[in-house]
Design a protein around this motif. Sequence first.
Motif, PDB file in Angstrom:
ATOM      1  N   ILE A  16      -4.845  32.512  -6.953  1.00  0.00           N
ATOM      2  CA  ILE A  16      -4.415  31.196  -6.483  1.00  0.00           C
ATOM      3  C   ILE A  16      -4.456  31.193  -4.961  1.00  0.00           C
ATOM      4  O   ILE A  16      -3.777  31.987  -4.304  1.00  0.00           O
ATOM      5  N   GLU A  17      -5.268  30.319  -4.404  1.00  0.00           N
ATOM      6  CA  GLU A  17      -5.401  30.230  -2.962  1.00  0.00           C
ATOM      7  C   GLU A  17      -4.371  29.265  -2.402  1.00  0.00           C
ATOM      8  O   GLU A  17      -4.156  28.172  -2.936  1.00  0.00           O
ATOM      9  N   GLY A  37      -4.591  29.915   3.209  1.00  0.00           N
ATOM     10  CA  GLY A  37      -5.362  31.038   3.708  1.00  0.00           C
ATOM     11  C   GLY A  37      -5.103  32.359   3.012  1.00  0.00           C
ATOM     12  O   GLY A  37      -5.741  33.373   3.336  1.00  0.00           O
ATOM     13  N   GLY A  38      -4.185  32.402   2.050  1.00  0.00           N
ATOM     14  CA  GLY A  38      -3.896  33.629   1.315  1.00  0.00           C
ATOM     15  C   GLY A  38      -4.177  33.477  -0.161  1.00  0.00           C
ATOM     16  O   GLY A  38      -4.419  32.370  -0.656  1.00  0.00           O
ATOM     17  N   ARG A  39      -4.142  34.591  -0.874  1.00  0.00           N
ATOM     18  CA  ARG A  39      -4.344  34.583  -2.320  1.00  0.00           C
ATOM     19  C   ARG A  39      -3.113  35.189  -2.974  1.00  0.00           C
ATOM     20  O   ARG A  39      -2.627  36.258  -2.574  1.00  0.00           O
ATOM     21  N   ILE A  80       3.482  32.471  -6.534  1.00  0.00           N
ATOM     22  CA  ILE A  80       3.452  31.021  -6.332  1.00  0.00           C
ATOM     23  C   ILE A  80       4.694  30.370  -6.947  1.00  0.00           C
ATOM     24  O   ILE A  80       5.289  29.455  -6.368  1.00  0.00           O
ATOM     25  N   SER A  81       5.092  30.851  -8.135  1.00  0.00           N
ATOM     26  CA  SER A  81       6.271  30.268  -8.791  1.00  0.00           C
ATOM     27  C   SER A  81       7.520  30.497  -7.951  1.00  0.00           C
ATOM     28  O   SER A  81       8.379  29.616  -7.851  1.00  0.00           O
ATOM     29  N   GLY A 126      -1.779  23.590  -7.802  1.00  0.00           N
ATOM     30  CA  GLY A 126      -2.052  23.192  -9.178  1.00  0.00           C
ATOM     31  C   GLY A 126      -0.872  23.300 -10.116  1.00  0.00           C
ATOM     32  O   GLY A 126      -1.046  23.431 -11.326  1.00  0.00           O
ATOM     33  N   GLY A 127       0.339  23.234  -9.593  1.00  0.00           N
ATOM     34  CA  GLY A 127       1.532  23.313 -10.439  1.00  0.00           C
ATOM     35  C   GLY A 127       2.096  21.937 -10.735  1.00  0.00           C
ATOM     36  O   GLY A 127       1.423  20.919 -10.585  1.00  0.00           O
TER      37      GLY A 127
END
Length: 584
Positions: A301-302, A305-307, A313-314, A363-364
């Motif tokens: 998940i981008e 600038g990071g993955r 992300i959650s 995309g959440g």
Amino acid sequence: MLAPDYLDHAPDRLVLLWQQVEDDILRDVARRISKMDTMTSTANWQLWRYEQTEALRQDVVKKLARYTGKSEAEIRRLMQEAATRAMEAEDEIYYHYGKEPTPFAENETLQALLNAGYQQTAGTFHNLTATTANTVSGQFEAALDRAHLKVSSGAFDYKRAVKSAVDSLADTMKYVTYPTGHTDTLEVAARRAVLTGVNQTGAKLQVARADEMGVEFFETTAHGGARPSHAEWQGRQFHRGGAVDYMGKHYPDFEAATGYGTGAGLCGWNCRHTFFAIFPELGAPPAWTQESLEALNARDIEYNGGRYTRYEISQMQRARERTVRKYKRRYLAEDAAGADTTASAVKLRQARQELTDFVSATGGRVDSARTSVAGFGRSASSKATWAAKKFDSVLPNQRGSGGSSGQSGEAVHKYLGKVDLKDTQQVETLKDSFCSSYANSKVENMMVITRNGEVHYMTDNNPRGVDCSYLGGKLKGSYNIHTHPPDTTQYSFSTDTDIPAAFADGTRIMEAVDYKYRYQFAVPREITFEQWETVCEEVREEQNAVMASRGYGFDDYEENIQHVIIDETCRRLGLKCYHREKRK
């Protein structure tokens, strides 16, 4: 078995119920604090303080009594629903292989386990809420004392002291005390108790069913965003009663490998994993292949600038959802106390926009159960939106202990020339001279040394902020230092203005000084502001416990709370970029 998504949302109805209790209590506390300006003499103050504390304690007891029955009914309904779901899913596996498990409703052993699970879960939560009246009234009493001390010392007027007390409680007030002494909110306690109770009861039912059917092998479920320690064993197969090699495959011990039966393991605290019966001799394929497990934990998940993994992300999203709730609560508490709600309305608007942007970028979807606040309906939302529209957002290149909420006077911008950055003695002398000249100023002042040696001075003659945005890109890589006036200093940097601004404008080193301390923050390049803010928000939620663990008491709170929040955030992130020292 119970699906992870079901477990994630199972407590929502109960959590909403207890959020309402929390928010009702908070507004009651805010209204009582707002009345403190009617007290003058010490004798009257002590009597009023005692009367208000006891009245609050009794009101909390009454509120809890009104909600206890609803809570117990919801726990029973949820436990029955979850148990039925778990056994229906589990029994489908047995039926598939031609086995005949006893119907759940007719199995006395399973029904006894369900009832025991309900009794334990309801009992745990009842014991916690039994501490609420004392937990809340103790914090209320302490907040009154802090506010009264500020006023009696002449450092604050009543209006500012009340707003400070209300904001502090809105952000940090706890409602339950665990046997260990740890305190927490009602919503967190409810979610933890119910999620743990539902999952553990479902697990016990499955183990009992496995005993009935003679099952020796289990497979765990898997979900994206699993905590790292659980990601090691999710979606894998195990043997009950010890590790074995069977039909050419090694099966680790179920309990030893997953930690089943412990708080930190499978079906433990806040765990959304469960397990189900498998029959290796019948050739059943694993539900989770190695490829699918790797995909669940991939950094795919981008963002900015990071993955990141879905779990990371959650956690970042949860932090933003908590921030939205925080400013809704603060807005309602200030409104109940008759305090100025403008700053909270502006910050709420910013928090909502940041959450919307984050969800759109990753995309959440927003979990409304985690952002809702009882009493913050359409009317309150409209008022907050209107208040924010009347006030320009805090500039990203702003420094200050209170943002731009002070009254600005004439802005002064001066270019003072250039300094040789290699001449460290000259540079340090310049910094020390600034501190000596302005540390006791009643308005904020700022000096910027750009990366090519230009020296700029500025002030807006504002006691709560100074705008340096006119320098634009010259702030990138700069050293800058600003003052915090005696009446507004937090004895460290502000985490809602200073720190975000330094990250945003590319500052290399930021310093600030007040009449008592000088502090420095070297902006870390190895982390993003989002990572900083996520951890900082966690520290804010635990700030009272962190203060206590560091040996700070009641009299030390106001002077050290901001310092401790920043220092603890750095510690948890493994950073050595901040320090504070007393001025000579």
